[in-house]
Write a protein that holds these residues in place. Sequence first.
Motif, short mmCIF file in Angstrom:
data_model
loop_
_atom_site.label_atom_id
_atom_site.label_comp_id
_atom_site.label_asym_id
_atom_site.label_seq_id
_atom_site.Cartn_x
_atom_site.Cartn_y
_atom_site.Cartn_z
N LYS A 48 0.83 -1.21 0.00
CA LYS A 48 0.00 0.00 0.00
C LYS A 48 0.87 1.26 0.00
O LYS A 48 0.61 2.20 -0.76
N CYS A 49 1.89 1.29 0.87
CA CYS A 49 2.77 2.47 0.94
C CYS A 49 3.52 2.66 -0.38
O CYS A 49 3.60 3.78 -0.89
N ALA A 50 4.07 1.58 -0.91
CA ALA A 50 4.82 1.69 -2.16
C ALA A 50 3.92 2.11 -3.32
O ALA A 50 4.35 2.85 -4.21
N ALA A 51 2.66 1.66 -3.32
CA ALA A 51 1.73 2.07 -4.39
C ALA A 51 1.54 3.57 -4.38
O ALA A 51 1.48 4.21 -5.44
N MET A 52 1.47 4.14 -3.19
CA MET A 52 1.30 5.60 -3.08
C MET A 52 2.58 6.34 -3.47
O MET A 52 2.53 7.38 -4.12
N GLU A 53 3.71 5.81 -3.07
CA GLU A 53 4.99 6.46 -3.35
C GLU A 53 5.41 6.33 -4.81
O GLU A 53 5.94 7.27 -5.39
N LEU A 54 5.19 5.16 -5.39
CA LEU A 54 5.68 4.88 -6.74
C LEU A 54 4.65 5.16 -7.83
O LEU A 54 5.01 5.32 -8.99
N GLY A 55 3.38 5.22 -7.48
CA GLY A 55 2.33 5.49 -8.46
C GLY A 55 2.60 6.74 -9.29
O GLY A 55 2.49 6.70 -10.53
N PRO A 56 2.97 7.86 -8.66
CA PRO A 56 3.24 9.07 -9.44
C PRO A 56 4.41 8.92 -10.41
O PRO A 56 4.56 9.70 -11.34
N GLY A 83 4.69 6.22 -12.25
CA GLY A 83 4.24 5.27 -13.27
C GLY A 83 4.45 3.81 -12.89
O GLY A 83 4.36 2.93 -13.74
N ILE A 84 4.72 3.56 -11.62
CA ILE A 84 4.94 2.19 -11.16
C ILE A 84 3.77 1.76 -10.30
O ILE A 84 3.46 2.38 -9.29
N ARG A 85 3.10 0.69 -10.73
CA ARG A 85 1.98 0.13 -9.97
C ARG A 85 2.51 -0.95 -9.04
O ARG A 85 3.41 -1.71 -9.40
N VAL A 86 1.95 -1.01 -7.83
CA VAL A 86 2.37 -2.01 -6.85
C VAL A 86 1.12 -2.67 -6.27
O VAL A 86 0.25 -1.99 -5.73
N ASN A 87 1.03 -3.99 -6.42
CA ASN A 87 -0.12 -4.75 -5.94
C ASN A 87 0.36 -6.00 -5.22
O ASN A 87 1.52 -6.39 -5.35
N SER A 88 -0.55 -6.63 -4.48
CA SER A 88 -0.19 -7.88 -3.80
C SER A 88 -1.21 -8.96 -4.12
O SER A 88 -2.39 -8.69 -4.30
N VAL A 116 0.13 -12.73 -14.24
CA VAL A 116 0.26 -12.30 -15.64
C VAL A 116 -0.61 -11.07 -15.89
O VAL A 116 -0.16 -10.09 -16.49
N PHE A 117 -1.85 -11.10 -15.39
CA PHE A 117 -2.75 -9.96 -15.55
C PHE A 117 -2.18 -8.71 -14.89
O PHE A 117 -2.15 -7.64 -15.49
N LEU A 118 -1.73 -8.83 -13.64
CA LEU A 118 -1.21 -7.66 -12.94
C LEU A 118 0.07 -7.12 -13.57
O LEU A 118 0.36 -5.92 -13.47
N TYR A 167 -4.81 0.37 -14.50
CA TYR A 167 -5.42 1.26 -13.52
C TYR A 167 -5.60 0.57 -12.16
O TYR A 167 -6.36 1.00 -11.32
N ILE A 168 -4.88 -0.52 -11.96
CA ILE A 168 -4.92 -1.23 -10.68
C ILE A 168 -3.62 -0.94 -9.95
O ILE A 168 -2.54 -1.27 -10.43
N ASN A 169 -3.74 -0.30 -8.79
CA ASN A 169 -2.57 0.07 -8.00
C ASN A 169 -2.95 0.03 -6.53
O ASN A 169 -3.98 0.56 -6.13
N GLY A 170 -2.14 -0.64 -5.73
CA GLY A 170 -2.40 -0.74 -4.30
C GLY A 170 -3.44 -1.79 -3.95
O GLY A 170 -3.92 -1.83 -2.82
#
Length: 133
Positions: free
Chosen positions: A46-54, A56-61, A104-106, A113-116
């Motif tokens: 969650k933290c990385a999604a907020m930090e890296l989203g701007p 252009g990097i999406r982070v999901n689990s 593969v999807f993520l 448009y999927i992040n966090g």
Amino acid sequence: MQAVSRTMRKNGGGSIINASSVEGLAGMPSCTAYAATKWAIRGMTKCAAMELGPKGIRVNSVHPGMIDTPMTRVHGGDAAMEYGASKVPLRRVGVPDDIAPVYVFLASDESSYINGAEIAVDGGVTSTHAFGA
């Protein structure tokens, strides 16, 4: 994440997928240390999604439930798989082929448009209420 994010930023973005577990979504008796690490992955995601989203990097689990692998079979073999299946709303344990397409999807642009997000792949185990099981 730290090791790849710099290169991803230079390349214009990307997708980081962290492996967690359903124990990162709900507690389980006698699994305190394991669950703590899986909850940590969830929070880190969650933290990385907020930090890296701007950047252009999406982070999901991804949070798999019981998956039929040598690691899970070591804890009781067929009997453990049958017992596990009886606790899953779909009445079966998962197999690696149930999990791989989610990764593969993520990793693909189809999830741009999927992040966090935290994706449970568990046959419905985490959909229940404590009184519903």
